[in-house]
Design a protein around this motif. Sequence first.
Motif, PDB file in Angstrom:
ATOM      1  N   THR A   1      -1.274   5.429   8.535  1.00  0.00           N
ATOM      2  CA  THR A   1      -1.892   6.398   7.637  1.00  0.00           C
ATOM      3  C   THR A   1      -1.060   6.428   6.363  1.00  0.00           C
ATOM      4  O   THR A   1       0.140   6.713   6.398  1.00  0.00           O
ATOM      5  N   PHE A   2      -1.688   6.136   5.235  1.00  0.00           N
ATOM      6  CA  PHE A   2      -0.964   6.053   3.972  1.00  0.00           C
ATOM      7  C   PHE A   2      -1.044   7.369   3.210  1.00  0.00           C
ATOM      8  O   PHE A   2      -2.042   8.096   3.275  1.00  0.00           O
ATOM      9  N   PHE A   3       0.027   7.640   2.484  1.00  0.00           N
ATOM     10  CA  PHE A   3       0.121   8.842   1.664  1.00  0.00           C
ATOM     11  C   PHE A   3       0.376   8.402   0.218  1.00  0.00           C
ATOM     12  O   PHE A   3       1.529   8.311  -0.230  1.00  0.00           O
TER      13      PHE A   3
ATOM     14  N   ARG B   1       0.799  -1.221   0.000  1.00  0.00           N
ATOM     15  CA  ARG B   1       0.000   0.000   0.000  1.00  0.00           C
ATOM     16  C   ARG B   1       0.833   1.274   0.000  1.00  0.00           C
ATOM     17  O   ARG B   1       0.280   2.367   0.025  1.00  0.00           O
ATOM     18  N   GLY B   2       2.152   1.158  -0.019  1.00  0.00           N
ATOM     19  CA  GLY B   2       2.974   2.345  -0.187  1.00  0.00           C
ATOM     20  C   GLY B   2       3.466   2.941   1.113  1.00  0.00           C
ATOM     21  O   GLY B   2       3.634   2.260   2.132  1.00  0.00           O
ATOM     22  N   ASN B   3       3.709   4.255   1.095  1.00  0.00           N
ATOM     23  CA  ASN B   3       4.316   4.969   2.216  1.00  0.00           C
ATOM     24  C   ASN B   3       3.289   5.330   3.277  1.00  0.00           C
ATOM     25  O   ASN B   3       2.173   5.734   2.966  1.00  0.00           O
ATOM     26  N   PHE B   4       3.714   5.198   4.554  1.00  0.00           N
ATOM     27  CA  PHE B   4       2.782   5.409   5.652  1.00  0.00           C
ATOM     28  C   PHE B   4       3.503   5.980   6.863  1.00  0.00           C
ATOM     29  O   PHE B   4       4.734   5.987   6.948  1.00  0.00           O
ATOM     30  N   VAL B   5       2.705   6.440   7.811  1.00  0.00           N
ATOM     31  CA  VAL B   5       3.194   6.937   9.099  1.00  0.00           C
ATOM     32  C   VAL B   5       2.358   6.303  10.197  1.00  0.00           C
ATOM     33  O   VAL B   5       1.128   6.202  10.078  1.00  0.00           O
TER      34      VAL B   5
END
Length: 574
Positions: free
Chosen positions: A148-150, A130-134
């Motif tokens: 939380t994905f960006f 799902r890619g980049n997250f924090v």
Amino acid sequence: MKFILFKKLHFFILAVGLAVLFSQCQQATNTPYEPTTIVNPILPGFYPDPSVCAGEDGYYMVHSTFGYFPGIPIFYSPDLVHWEQIGHVLNRPEQVQFEGLGLGNEAIFAPTIEYHNGTYYVACTEVWGRGNFVVSAQDPSDPWSNPTFFPEVSGIDPSLVFDEDKVYMVYNSDAPDNTPLYEGHRTIRLYELDMDEKVVVGEPTILVNGGVDISEEPVWIEGPHIYHIDGMYYLSAAEGGTSVNHRQVIFRSEDIRGPYVPWEKNPILTQMHLDPNRPNPITSTGHADLIQDLEGNWWSVFLACRPYEGNHYNTGRETFMAPVRWEDGWPVINPDFEEVQYTYAFNSALKNLEEIRPLNGNFTLRDDFTRDELDMTWVHIRVPDRPWYQIDAPGGVLSMELLPGEKMLESSPSFIGRRQQHLVSSATTAIEFTPQTEDHKAGIAILQKENRFYYLCQSLENGQPVVQLFRSNAESSLYELELMASALLEGDGQAPLQLRIESDHDTYTFSFSEDGQTWSTIGGEQDARFLSTQSAGGFVGCLYGLYTVSLGDSDADIRADYHWFEYSGDDEIY
């Protein structure tokens, strides 16, 4: 010169205050510090891509884990030298989606950790997911939020920058206009974030195109960090790919959005120019993060490798630490040596700390399974879809079901592993197991990825109990085992069967004992290079694992009971 690391400001102010206070004391005995020695690697074994921050009560460090679960181990130290694991950032199934992802080259890539206004943040990438997250937490030991994905942030290796009242994410991304001039052409980009709304703001800014000198076609610039120091923004990143050409480079700018100017004396850390035949080589240095100790001295943590032959290593990319010195306004890692050292003097260790379990050097650790939960050193392959193991803590038994072998490829097999942390090591266990068919097997494995492992197990042949040694078929896309050797068990089965795997640089040996006294080898010496990163690929190291399997199509209604597990490491460098 007085440096202030903006993103770690809170704890650094406290540290500087303590340093000033104690520097005014006349008696050396009043200092809270004592000299000690940094021993490298500070985290041996598969603990790559380190990132470190200073928080309210000490230092916190995280590492990449790819397809293993729980993901992103987090370590705590009160003084940057005494480390202990306090948990995992990704320890709940709903935080991740690993099904179908590769164990050694996909899923959780390099994380970064920051502390700001009472909250800890980890940024990371779920690659081919799902890619980049924090994620965030008030207590870094647990619990961490769901990610939380960006989706607008395209690339890997995100790092947060808290600059006054704004938050940014700096990351590795595609070439400009997604049109690379050569293979490995990448950029470092910056996005502003709205952390309240959890969205990006505006458009990304390209900070670095290609690397230090694009005319030389630098490859794979990645792992960026931005530090705000004395009014300047320093961008540190790795070039060359995470192998023998790995190197750390530095840029700086008066504005966070650039333009960034590279230092004329780059790289600030590399071992790529050294003789590969030197004794006890440390290679592939890079992916560094900078930090200050309690007295304000600068240090760097970074990944490196310890090959035993050429570029063959089985312990993976490990975490090292070296001093940093500022020269004409630029940081230099390992400034007094060409070669990264196995030890460094460290003068800011806190006195009178409680003794903790050793994480580096030579040691022996034993797990008797007397706790209700698995020790933090154990990990699974991807995320178990149900609880297929149980711990009888009062009895000291770990009981594991047998799951189909195909689960190894894209799902979660009945495997529980811990890292190989030494070139010279051993892993031993005691097992009680009554197989019902020749498809039923239980034992211990040394594994690099889904189709690269050796497996020492108990099973049946022609109705007789045997010990078998298998090697996985690395050329097949299916789950296939190649029988290397077998030995008939002759005892009465009253005592648990003991199984052992030993590593010695480029070889593994396998043995078993029916009485715990007399040991028999099986299969002779096996080539450890079969499991090296150079041969197997990917970005991980080897794990010793307790492994049960049914070669049939369904779960077997049968269990294997493990009574204990012992790991021991004895490298000559220590």
